[in-house]
Structure formats: structure tokens, C-alpha cells
Scaffold this active site. Structure first.
Site, mmCIF file in Angstrom:
data_model
loop_
_atom_site.group_PDB
_atom_site.id
_atom_site.type_symbol
_atom_site.label_atom_id
_atom_site.label_comp_id
_atom_site.label_asym_id
_atom_site.label_seq_id
_atom_site.Cartn_x
_atom_site.Cartn_y
_atom_site.Cartn_z
ATOM 1 N N ASP A 260 0.871 -1.150 0.000
ATOM 2 C CA ASP A 260 0.000 0.000 0.000
ATOM 3 C C ASP A 260 0.923 1.219 0.000
ATOM 4 O O ASP A 260 2.112 1.124 0.306
ATOM 5 C CB ASP A 260 -0.927 -0.013 1.225
ATOM 6 C CG ASP A 260 -2.141 0.863 0.981
ATOM 7 O OD1 ASP A 260 -3.157 0.681 1.667
ATOM 8 O OD2 ASP A 260 -2.073 1.748 0.094
HETATM 9 C C1 GLC Z 1 -4.252 4.382 -0.282
HETATM 10 C C2 GLC Z 1 -5.166 3.200 -0.099
HETATM 11 C C3 GLC Z 1 -5.113 2.216 -1.216
HETATM 12 C C4 GLC Z 1 -4.880 2.958 -2.514
HETATM 13 C C5 GLC Z 1 -3.484 3.542 -2.440
HETATM 14 C C6 GLC Z 1 -3.158 4.395 -3.681
HETATM 15 O O1 GLC Z 1 -3.679 4.731 0.922
HETATM 16 O O2 GLC Z 1 -5.075 2.509 1.136
HETATM 17 O O3 GLC Z 1 -6.360 1.509 -1.231
HETATM 18 O O4 GLC Z 1 -5.012 2.092 -3.629
HETATM 19 O O5 GLC Z 1 -3.271 4.322 -1.285
HETATM 20 O O6 GLC Z 1 -3.958 5.523 -3.727
#
Ligand code: GLC
Length: 744
Positions: A260
């Protein structure tokens, strides 16, 4: 003579072919992967393993291997951003189709719609030249306060598994990788970056892993996203247990693990504990972020230095690079050269259909709905007009259009006077990551005046439709924070009570991704659970309210009467208690929260059944404009050695209009040697019936359906003995049961 000529032509062609060209070999991605890998330098391999921009990672320019481009999110393709920015880049060709939130898809209980959804959103990603879709999310609904439940598929692992598999297949049919998230145990937004979850193995395997396992083993997911939180003291983006032991070991996952955004904390663990691609380091995944930190990513220079100094070898690096090259050959270098489609009529039709099929009719006293014989309809509530595709975190979208509930109702009721009253003021803002709604929701009237005006307008209306609920603001249905209360915000209860007193023909439409308290439930004859339905929201809702579509949705999660009725009660259970470990983040030093899922497997209806607590509306509940009668269920005579049992039940549409019923099949194991839930969903079938029509629904149960996870032997166990199969229209509306013996 002609035949002779033809023969000569064919022969010549064959000869030419055999002389010069070799027949093109069938495309074998693994061969291509190994071929490219063998030509790459260490530097080129390391470059593959981390971001080079907000949403892309490097390719191998020297060898013609393209970059990997990711995009949010589960409900539509995020607007283009600049290289190293969160805000949109201001393109004019990236306004997308906003599809319904995944709670709505789950509420449809229709796997064929999940496939349609996946194909449609995958086409949009492919058209926008994206290789990885950062979705779907399948985290289990553990508390109604979780800000991101709207992005997920409810409280039951079987339902989430059944719906995620076709979605993944649909997305990937476009040569776009689905990146199933957030793996795992990310069931809240509060302290999401620094909560260490402890949960027993049986609960982990029975409740929190199944949807991910199904996505990998049945859906063939090409990517999995590690979650921010910790498990067993290790950050989940580089967690030995979850990534190496379970995902890649037990499940045989051959795709890539993507962190993430900001979920990576340690180079050595990132090297050895199963991570393949590092994104978003030093960001909160939403707004903050260090600019151009890419060379100092944990898997960038630090990794190279460790290899050059001989501190680490390249075995892990080759595995990461192999998996990333496999992803590239499955997506951008796939010879099928899919082209995708964007904002096509078919996509809007899909969004409208999924939305309407996901809407849940919770109550309909006296058959108030569908709307009939109306001369004047009053619509009240901010959610009747507020754009909901903007906001809520990384799933926020720049939609090409969004039909509001008010517009949808007006369009569906030509010749009817449809008037609108605000009723209350919620969140008048309308911007996220540089995308603005353009709406002016400013309001000068006081709360009291707003209610008085709504009540006045209600006096002579044939229908009053209150459209409220939650929205995508912080501390509501939004990423980054959880809700602070179970009740409706902005004092909506007072508005509903006043309208109920003013006009008995009141319909409450709750737009949310979470359960909410309904203290006025006995005063309102009709209640509709609506979801964030995206571009076609108003059309989907109007289709149901006017009866163009007969509602067939079923709740994917329980609506408790009160929050304290649920399984999560102590601070240790949620959001966790500060321990003595600290997280030294780039922004601050915070104590890591220690959280214990002590409720174990008793999540959702499993809990309410065990405690015999009556919910406001149970899991699997949803009414129709028609009625259904169930005949006697039966099971196949031979319970085969592998425990396969076919459950059959005739279902009749006993009403006056066509409709669809979701027949739910629950399993009960009264003789189990361990504590088991009263019942567990292990099958369902959605059946469409004309008035008077009867169909026999059949659902296959397997040995796995009968099993519980035995932590001691680390295996699934189906104990011989008596089982009961309960068939029902909801988890609390069981229409019949039948038993059988499982032999040795
Ligand atoms: C965010 C989210 C994830 C997302 C990523 C990119 O923090 O937790 O679901 O795809 O960052 O935006």
C-alpha cells in the site's frame, strides 16, 4: 483444371511458408520472462521493484520492457495525476464512468453482475493504458464504524469470496491486473498505519482470509496489495506469515505483492518477507508525500548497496523481477492487445443495472412502494442532490456525469410535480485531489427553518421521499478515518421524525456504505438502503422507487439496533490500545496500537445468532415488490465420499409482478467437537421468477462447506455426523431445513 490450379497455389504457399518463416510459436510468457530476466542487470532488476512516480514503476528501456502503470480504484479509473502529485493533472480526456460502490455489488448477490462489473471497469483501465487496477477491496466488515466499508463486500467471507472471483476474472480479461486489497486484517481506518492486529489462526482462516484466497486460487488474481497495519509484529507489506507462508506458500500465488502507498518500513524485511513492488513510501496514501524520494526508497539505493556490498544475494531479487516481468507479459505485453472502452453506453448501462440490483428494500409497509398515483412528490435531504463520486479517499473519481437521486426521480416521473427541500445541511464542500463537483450547496436558512420548510411542503404531497444517510466526508464513509458515531449525522433523525409526523406516506432512502441507527424505524412505512451508486445513481434509485426494477438486493452486512449490540466492545478490540512499541514515521513518532480480535469468528450474523440479539435488519435481508414461497428443501441421497451434497428447494413467485429471490443456504453443525456458529452461509442462488412461476434451485455443498479450520493441525476438518442445511430468504428468515449424515 481449376482444381489443379488451386492445389498448386496451396502447395506453393506451404512451400513459401516452409522456406522462409517459421510458424509463430504460441506465446509462452514464462519463456519470455526467463529470456528477459537472463539479459537484465542487477540495477535493472532493482529498478523494477519500486515506484518511479506516484503510480508507476520502471520498465527496462534497454530491452523494450514497458513501465508498469497502476490506477485506483475499485469503483472507477482515477483521474490522471502529475508525475509526483496527488492532485489531478487537469486532463480533459480522463473523466470516467463511476460504477457503484462494492457494497452495492455485494448486495446484488449476483456473481454474473460481478463479472459484468469487472469486465466494464477493466475495459476502462485498459483504455486508459493502466496495467494494474488497485482494487477490489475485500476486507471483512467487522465494525459499522470502519470508514472504508463502502469499498468492500460485507461481513461474510463466503459472499465476499463468491463476488470477488468473477470481478477479478472480468478485470483480467482485459489484460489488466486486479490488485486485491488490503491484505490483510485492515478492518478499520483509525490508526491504520500503526495497529498491530492479533487474531487466532482459526478466525484468520475462517473469516479474514477466504476472500483473498478465492481471489487468488479461483480468480487467478495477478496482484495483491499488502495492508498498512501489522500482524504478529510485522508490517503487512512485508510480512513473512501472510506473504511468504500463506499467500505464496500455501496458496501458490504467482503474481506480485504491491505495497500500500507508504506501507513499506524496512529494507531487509522488504527483501526477504514477500514484497515485490514498493509504492508510495513516505506518504499517507492520500495527500501527504515527500517529493521525488524514489531513489531512496527502501527497495532502491539501499537494496542496491546491500547487494553490491555482498550483504544480501540476488535470489529474492530474481524472484521479484520474475514476478514483475510475468505481470508485464500478462498485461501491457500480452499479445492479445486488448483495447478497452471508456465511458461507453454499455458501461453506463452496467452501472445502472448493478446499482438497481444492489438496492435493498428494507421495509415496505402497506406496499407504499413503488410510487403510484402520485400528483405531487416531495424530495427532502442533502443526499438527493449531493455528488458522491468526489471524495472518500483513494476511490474518489472525476466522473463524466453523475445523475443525482433528485434528477433521476424527476426524469422518471414526467407530469408529476416533484419539489425539493434541503431538510438539513451536511457537507457543503465538494472537492478532492483537485477534482471539484462544481456544486454550490451553501445554505442560509437555520436548521429549524429547513425543517419547517420541509414539513410545510410535506403537507399536501402524495409521497415524501427523504434521501439522507452518510457521505464521503472525513469521519463518515471515507478513507483515513472511522465514523465517531453509529447514528445519522447532521441531526437527520429530527428531520425524519418531523416528516413522519407531517405525512404518513414517507419513504426514507439511506445512502451509505455502512449500517446506521434508525430510532424512527417504527414511524416510517418504507425504508430503502441505497448505496453510493456512481454515475447512474439517480437512474438506479428511480428505477426501483417507480417499480421499473423490482428490488432484489439483500444486505451484505447486519444492521444492529445499537452499536453496543455488536461484537466489538472494548478498546482492546477496537481501535486497539497503545503498547510500548513506537512507529517512527517520517511525520511523527506514535505508539503502535495493539488490537485483539477477541470476538474470534463471531463477526456479523455469527455474533447476533450466538448471542440471540435481534438486529434492526439482519444479514441477507431484502424485500421485493412480489412475494416468494419456498417448498420443502431436499438433499441429494448419496452424500459422496468427498462430502458433496446437492441441496434443492422449489421457489414460487406468489405475487403479481416478476422478481428475483436470493435463496440463501446456511450450514449448521450441531454435533461439532468445537464451538461453531449457529449457521454459516455456504451457498446461494439468485433466481428470477415470473408471477406464479416455480423453479427448483440447487446449490452444491462440498466437504469444505462443512469444515472448520483446526488450528492445532493447521487443516480444515469436516467431522462425520449430522449436519443441518437451512434455506432462507435472509439469515433470520429461514424457510426450511433438511439434515444429512456425513459419513467417514
Ligand atoms: C491508499 C489506499 C489504497 C490505494 C493507495 C493508492 O492509501 O489505502 O487503497 O489504492 O493508497 O492511492
Amino acid at each position: 483444371m481449376k482444381y489443379l490450379k488451386f492445389l498448386v497455389t496451396v502447395l506453393t504457399a506451404t512451400l513459401i511458408l516452409s522456406c522462409g518463416e517459421k510458424p509463430k510459436p504460441a506465446f509462452n510468457p514464462e519463456e519470455r520472462v526467463e529470456d528477459i530476466l537472463s539479459q537484465m542487470t542487477v540495477e535493472e532488476k532493482v529498478a523494477l521493484t519500486h515506484a518511479q512516480s506516484k503510480f508507476s514503476s520502471a520498465g527496462v528501456p534497454r530491452l523494450g520492457i514497458p513501465e508498469v502503470w497502476c490506477t485506483d480504484g475499485p469503483h472507477g479509473i482515477r483521474a490522471e495525476v502529475l508525475w509526483d502529485e496527488w492532485d489531478q493533472a487537469g486532463w480533459t480526456s480522463d473523466s470516467c464512468t463511476a460504477f457503484p460502490a462494492l457494497t452495492a455489488l455485494a448486495a446484488s448477490w449476483d456473481p454474473s453482475l460481478a463479472e459484468l462489473y469487472g469486465i466494464s471497469i477493466g475495459e476502462e483501465a485498459r483504455y486508459r493504458k493502466k496495467d494494474v487496477l488497485l482494487g477490489p477491496g475485500v476486507n471483512i466488515y467487522r465494525t459499522p464504524l470502519n470508514g472504508r466499508n463502502f469499498e468492500y463486500m460485507g461481513e461474510d467471507p463466503y459472499l465476499a469470496s463468491a463476488m470477488v472471483v468473477p470481478y477479478v476474472k472480468g478485470v483480467q480479461s482485459n489484460n489488466v491486473a486486479a490488485c486485491v486489497k488490503h491484505y490483510a486484517l485492515n478492518n478499520q481506518e483509525t490508526a491504520r498505519f500503526f495497529t498491530d492486529v492479533s487474531v487466532d489462526d482459526r478466525t484468520l482462516y475462517e473469516i479474514y482470509l477466504p476472500a483473498f484466497k478465492a481471489a487468488v486460487q479461483e480468480g487467478g488474481a495477478w496482484a495483491i496489495m499488502g495492508s498498512y497495519n501489522l500482524y504478529k509484529g510485522q508490517w503487512n507489506c512485508h510480512n513473512q506469515y501472510l506473504l511468504n507462508d500463506i499467500l505464496k506458500g500455501e496458496w501458490g500465488f504467482d503474481g506480485v505483492v504491491i505495497s500500500d502507498w507508504g506501507g513499506v518500513h524496512d529494507t531487509d524485511q522488504a527483501i526477504t518477507n514477500g514484497l515485490d513492488m514498493e509504492f508510495g513510501s513516505w506518504t499517507n496514501g492520500l495527500t501527504m508525500g515527500k517529493t521525488n524520494a524514489y531513489d531512496s526508497y527502501f527497495l532502491a539505493q539501499p537494496y542496491l548497496e546491500r547487494i553490491r556490498s555482498g550483504k544480501v544475494g540476488t535470489t529474492e531479487l530474481d524472484d521479484k523481477a520474475r514476478r514483475i516481468l510475468r505481470l508485464i507479459f500478462r498485461t501491457s505485453l500480452n499479445p492479445e492487445h486488448k483495447t478497452g472502452k471508456f465511458t461507453s453506453p454499455e458501461h453506463y448501462a452496467a452501472a445502472r443495472k448493478i446499482g438497481a440490483e444492489g438496492i435493498v428494500l428494507l421495509k415496505n409497509e402497506g406496499g407504499l412502494l413503488p410510487i403510484k398515483d402520485a400528483r405531487k412528490v416531495l424530495v427532502v435531504g442533502e443526499n438527493a442532490v449531493k455528488m458522491m463520486t468526489v471524495g472518500g479517499g483513494s476511490s474518489s473519481l472525476k466522473a463524466q456525469h453523475e445523475i443525482s437521486p433528485l434528477d433521476g426521480i424527476r426524469e422518471a416521473l414526467p407530469g408529476v410535480e416533484v419539489v425539493y427541500e434541503r431538510g438539513y445541511v451536511g457537507d457543503a464542500s465538494g472537492a478532492y485531489n483537485g477534482v471539484t463537483t462544481g456544486q454550490d450547496l451553501s445554505e442560509k436558512r437555520s436548521a429549524g427553518q429547513l425543517i419547517a420548510d420541509a414539513v410545510k411542503a410535506a403537507q399536501d404531497a402524495d409521497y415524501v421521499i427523504f434521501i439522507g444517510g452518510l457521505n464521503k466526508s472525513d469521519f463518515q464513509d471515507a478513507e483515513g478515518n472511522d465514523r465517531k458515531e453509529y447514528g445519522l449525522p447532521y441531526d437527520q433523525d429530527a428531520v425524519i421524525e418531523a416528516l413522519a409526523a407531517a405525512n404518513p406516506k414517507l419513504v426514507v432512502v439511506n445512502i451509505s456504505g455502512n449500517a446506521v441507527a434508525m430510532p424512527w424505524v417504527d414511524k416510517v412505512p418504507a425504508i430503502v438502503q441505497d448505496w453510493y451508486l456512481g454515475s447512474e445513481a439517480g437512474h438506479s434509485l428511480a428505477d426501483v422507487l417507480t417499480g421499473v426494477v423490482n428490488p432484489s438486493g439483500k444486505l451484505p452486512f447486519t444492521f444492529p439496533v445499537a452499536l453496543e449490540d455488536g461484537p466489538v466492545k472494548t478498546l482492546a478490540q477496537y481501535p486497539g490500545i497503545p503498547g510500548d512499541r513506537k512507529w517512527e514515521s517520517p511525520f511523527s513518532s506514535v505508539p503502535i496500537l495493539e488490537e485483539e480480535y477477541t470476538e474470534g469468528i463471531y463477526v456479523g450474523y455469527r455474533w447476533y445468532d450466538a448471542k440471540q440479539v435481534k438486529p434492526l435488519f439482519p444479514f441477507g435481508h431484502g424485500l421485493s415488490y412480489t412475494t416468494f414461497e419456498y417448498g420443502e428443501p431436499s438433499v441429494s441421497k448419496a452424500v459422496t465420499a468427498d462430502g458433496k451434497v446437492t441441496v434443492r428447494v422449489p421457489v414460487t413467485n406468489t405475487g403479481a409482478v416478476a422478481g428475483a429471490e436470493v435463496v440463501q443456504v446456511y450450514v449448521s453443525d450441531p454435533e461439532a467437537s468445537v464451538d461453531r456458529p449457529v449457521k454459516e452461509l455456504k451457498g446461494f442462488c439468485k433466481v428470477w421468477l415470473e408471477p406464479g412461476e416455480t423453479k427448483t434451485v440447487s446449490v452444491n455443498l462440498t466437504r469444505e462447506s462443512l469444515s472448520f479450520f483446526d488450528a492445532a493441525s493447521h487443516s480444515w476438518k469436516a467431522e462425520p455426523g449430522h449436519f443441518d442445511v437451512l434455506v432462507g430468504s435472509s439469515s433470520a428468515d429461514i424457510r426450511g431445513s433438511v439434515g444429512f449424515e456425513l459419513k467417514e
